[in-house]
Design an enzyme around this catalytic site. Structure first.
Site, mmCIF file in Angstrom:
data_model
loop_
_atom_site.group_PDB
_atom_site.id
_atom_site.type_symbol
_atom_site.label_atom_id
_atom_site.label_comp_id
_atom_site.label_asym_id
_atom_site.label_seq_id
_atom_site.Cartn_x
_atom_site.Cartn_y
_atom_site.Cartn_z
ATOM 1 N N HIS A 64 -11.154 58.697 55.501
ATOM 2 C CA HIS A 64 -11.217 59.400 54.214
ATOM 3 C C HIS A 64 -9.977 60.248 53.967
ATOM 4 C CE1 HIS A 64 -15.898 59.097 54.424
ATOM 5 N NE2 HIS A 64 -15.361 58.034 53.880
ATOM 6 N N LYS A 70 -10.663 51.523 50.629
ATOM 7 C CA LYS A 70 -10.459 50.184 50.058
ATOM 8 C C LYS A 70 -10.591 49.124 51.131
ATOM 9 C CE LYS A 70 -8.673 47.801 46.478
ATOM 10 N NZ LYS A 70 -9.799 46.889 46.717
ATOM 11 N N LYS A 94 -3.149 49.178 57.535
ATOM 12 C CA LYS A 94 -2.483 48.262 56.599
ATOM 13 C C LYS A 94 -2.011 49.009 55.351
ATOM 14 C CE LYS A 94 -4.796 44.489 56.549
ATOM 15 N NZ LYS A 94 -5.767 43.421 56.278
ATOM 16 N N ASP A 99 2.399 51.496 52.153
ATOM 17 C CA ASP A 99 2.389 52.640 51.236
ATOM 18 C C ASP A 99 1.470 52.435 50.034
ATOM 19 O OD1 ASP A 99 4.137 54.284 52.704
ATOM 20 O OD2 ASP A 99 5.841 53.118 51.991
ATOM 21 N N LYS A 106 -14.327 48.390 54.825
ATOM 22 C CA LYS A 106 -14.639 46.956 54.820
ATOM 23 C C LYS A 106 -16.133 46.772 54.661
ATOM 24 C CE LYS A 106 -12.241 43.125 55.273
ATOM 25 N NZ LYS A 106 -10.818 42.931 54.935
ATOM 26 N N SER A 363 -4.131 44.329 44.959
ATOM 27 C CA SER A 363 -5.369 45.013 44.567
ATOM 28 C C SER A 363 -5.043 46.417 44.047
ATOM 29 C CB SER A 363 -6.313 45.143 45.766
ATOM 30 O OG SER A 363 -7.123 44.002 45.881
HETATM 31 P P1 NAD Z 1 -11.674 31.913 53.004
HETATM 32 O O1 NAD Z 1 -13.135 31.978 53.175
HETATM 33 O O2 NAD Z 1 -11.124 31.708 51.645
HETATM 34 O O3 NAD Z 1 -11.033 30.769 53.934
HETATM 35 C C1 NAD Z 1 -11.141 30.684 55.320
HETATM 36 C C2 NAD Z 1 -11.053 29.218 55.714
HETATM 37 O O4 NAD Z 1 -10.984 29.115 57.142
HETATM 38 C C3 NAD Z 1 -12.250 28.399 55.267
HETATM 39 O O5 NAD Z 1 -11.806 27.291 54.510
HETATM 40 C C4 NAD Z 1 -12.923 27.977 56.579
HETATM 41 O O6 NAD Z 1 -13.527 26.697 56.507
HETATM 42 C C5 NAD Z 1 -11.739 27.976 57.534
HETATM 43 N N1 NAD Z 1 -12.124 28.111 58.938
HETATM 44 C C6 NAD Z 1 -13.112 28.861 59.484
HETATM 45 N N2 NAD Z 1 -13.145 28.720 60.818
HETATM 46 C C7 NAD Z 1 -12.144 27.855 61.135
HETATM 47 C C8 NAD Z 1 -11.663 27.312 62.351
HETATM 48 N N3 NAD Z 1 -12.204 27.640 63.533
HETATM 49 N N4 NAD Z 1 -10.616 26.457 62.310
HETATM 50 C C9 NAD Z 1 -10.043 26.128 61.144
HETATM 51 N N5 NAD Z 1 -10.461 26.610 59.944
HETATM 52 C C10 NAD Z 1 -11.502 27.460 59.938
HETATM 53 O O7 NAD Z 1 -11.125 33.265 53.659
HETATM 54 P P2 NAD Z 1 -9.758 34.008 53.338
HETATM 55 O O8 NAD Z 1 -10.002 34.973 52.253
HETATM 56 O O9 NAD Z 1 -8.654 33.018 53.226
HETATM 57 O O10 NAD Z 1 -9.600 34.866 54.679
HETATM 58 C C11 NAD Z 1 -9.067 34.303 55.867
HETATM 59 C C12 NAD Z 1 -8.601 35.429 56.783
HETATM 60 O O11 NAD Z 1 -7.629 36.226 56.097
HETATM 61 C C13 NAD Z 1 -9.692 36.405 57.217
HETATM 62 O O12 NAD Z 1 -9.405 36.867 58.517
HETATM 63 C C14 NAD Z 1 -9.555 37.556 56.237
HETATM 64 O O13 NAD Z 1 -10.048 38.772 56.737
HETATM 65 C C15 NAD Z 1 -8.037 37.593 56.084
HETATM 66 N N6 NAD Z 1 -7.576 38.247 54.858
HETATM 67 C C16 NAD Z 1 -7.985 37.844 53.632
HETATM 68 C C17 NAD Z 1 -7.507 38.478 52.491
HETATM 69 C C18 NAD Z 1 -7.866 38.018 51.100
HETATM 70 O O14 NAD Z 1 -7.257 38.543 50.142
HETATM 71 N N7 NAD Z 1 -8.763 37.080 50.910
HETATM 72 C C19 NAD Z 1 -6.631 39.567 52.616
HETATM 73 C C20 NAD Z 1 -6.213 39.956 53.890
HETATM 74 C C21 NAD Z 1 -6.696 39.285 55.005
#
Ligand code: NAD
Length: 472
Positions: A64, A70, A94, A99, A106, A363
């Protein structure tokens, strides 16, 4: 180190502890930065067909020191308190690194989204939002969710609509959630933002001759071989943009259903279309199928991009990794003990808390847009266009030469929202990488970018606390 596998939250904290030795902050303050400030676990009922299902869900506000907090919302059957706490903590660090003036948070809902109909997912999302409202865990100045694994713009639109139902008349209601569809108070460029940020981060990392020499690589993205794990929001955009704008060569892709390889390179756009039509990447023309999906992680390549989930590189397989650079697009793909092996093997790890910060950066732009109630570029676009046109007219008059219509359009174009978002994101990623790299260079005992990123984050969050006067 024992044989027990380290949990995600333990990994984050071990990384934190390793870096905390390099900062000059009071011990109690370091402890305060590390802990999660508020953990809300909820269980609520949702009607699924004729049955009532009890859904387990979380929202964790890690810090906080800045408000609002966020962080995204994850829908996955693997969600538990440990995971959400780890992800919330990473959000704090992050935001500090790039910044962005938020504390970290989460959310997680323990479900397999593909087992529910769209209607049922909507009910779950709306009920989850209602629980957050009841406990004052959501709001433009309180806590602002966004998409994560298993969620996207559609879920964010449901959250917005539910919030509005309860908070009718609240002027800044649209800032209660980001990653919304553009038509529903979202911002252009948010969907691609994390993947685009991964590309900018990698491009910056490979631009330093000293660093590349150590890895036996040339500078620049062009021609670098890349392997991507996970073709979701982050992985698909990271791949598409690295290929289109960086001329990188994607030699392998792994998804839930399997992994494919092609020495010649895989066209990402065509592969995504193929998967949409057939439901799988396996069988994509011109590729061979690997023995199992995780085999892709062990291929020889310049850049490995794990973009699926945490703990995919552990001490069990770390010694088999042959990539020269790993860009942690996912959160926590490398466990603490695995990283020690990777570092020993000379692999450059670009940490999650930096490389996937593009999502929260855009965002932040979306939240600012919502609070200002105006699209970026609306005020100045036409004015700039007219100024550039006048400038070209003067140059033409002075030189007696005229430029073509196409060139004129190019140089006199005023910036649209998408141009401003992309350039703001590019600036953020480049600047943050340079900061982290400098910390690593200056502190001789730090030999990894993650510790350098932590030091940068800890100093910023620590200073915020000290400036708040919480620790006189
Ligand atoms: P998403 O749900 O859009 O896609 C994830 C993909 O990974 C899916 O298509 C799934 O089938 C695949 N997957 C799952 N297990 C797998 C495995 N063992 N081998 C191969 N593929 C596999 O999710 P996302 O939003 O792209 O998020 C992916 C990662 O990025 C997460 O760790 C998330 O926390 C991180 N992340 C996402 C964002 C965002 O803006 N969406 C931002 C920062 C970090």
């Amino acid at each position: 180190m024992s044989n027990k596998n380290i949990s995600f939250y333990e990994s984050v904290n071990l990384n934190f502890d390793r870096a905390a030795k390099f900062v000059d902050l009071p011990k109690g303050l370091v402890e305060q930065i590390k802990v999660c400030n508020a953990v809300y676990q909820m269980k609520f009922p949702v009607k699924v067909g004729n049955q009532i299902k009890v859904i387990e869900a979380y929202r964790v506000q890690h810090s906080h020191h800045r408000l609002p907090t966020k962080g995204g919302i994850r829908y996955s059957i693997h969600v538990d308190q440990d995971e959400v706490m780890a992800l919330a903590a990473l959000m704090t660090y992050k935001c500090a690194i790039v910044d962005v003036p938020f504390g970290g948070a989460k959310g997680g809902v323990k479900i397999s989204p593909f087992k529910y109909t769209d209607r049922q997912l909507e009910s779950i999302t709306r009920r989850y939002t209602t629980e957050l409202i009841r406990k004052n865990f959501i709001g433009p100045g309180i806590d602002v969710p966004a998409p994560d694994y298993g969620t996207g713009a559609r879920e964010m639109a449901w959250i917005l609509d539910t919030y509005l139902t309860f908070k009718n008349g609240e002027l800044d209601f649209a800032g209660c959630v980001t990653g919304k569809p553009v038509s529903q108070n979202g911002i252009r460029g948010r969907a691609e933002a994390t993947g685009r940020g991964v590309y900018y981060g990698l491009r910056e990392a490979v631009s330093f001759e000293d660093d590349m020499k150590k890895l036996g690589l040339e500078t620049g993205m062009a021609g670098k071989t890349m392997v991507i794990q996970g073709l979701g929001n982050v992985g698909s955009h990271a791949g598409l943009i690295s290929q289109k704008e960086g001329d990188a060569k994607i030699i392998a892709v792994s998804e839930y259903e399997g992994a494919i390889y092609s020495e010649k390179g895989i066209d990402m756009e065509k592969l995504l279309k193929f998967r949409k039509e057939t439901g799988s990447i396996v069988g994509y023309p011109g590729t061979t199928t690997l023995a199992h999906r995780d085999a892709a992680l062990e291929l020889e390549c310049d850049i490995l991009v794990p973009a699926a989930l945490e703990n995919v590189i552990t001490k069990e397989n770390a010694h088999k990794i042959k990539a020269k650079i790993i860009g942690e697009a996912a959160n926590g793909p490398i466990s603490f003990d695995a990283e020690e092996i990777l570092i020993k093997n000379g692999i450059l790890v670009i940490p999650d808390m930096y490389i996937n910060a593009g999502g929260v950066t855009v965002s932040y732009f979306e939240w600012l847009k919502n609070l200002s109630h105006m699209r970026f570029g609306r005020i100045e676009k036409r004015f700039n266009q007219n100024t550039y046109n006048s400038l070209v007219n003067v140059v033409e008059k002075l030189t007696g030469k005229t430029i073509g219509e196409r060139e004129r359009r190019m140089v006199t174009r005023g910036a649209d929202e998408i141009d401003l978002v992309r350039s703001g994101l590019e600036e953020t990623m480049v600047e943050a990488y340079q900061q982290i790299r400098l910390v690593r260079k200056r502190k001789k005992r730090i030999n990894d970018l993650r510790s350098a990123a932590f030091v940068s984050a800890l100093n910023k969050v620590g200073n915020d606390y000290l400036n708040l006067g919480v620790f006189p």
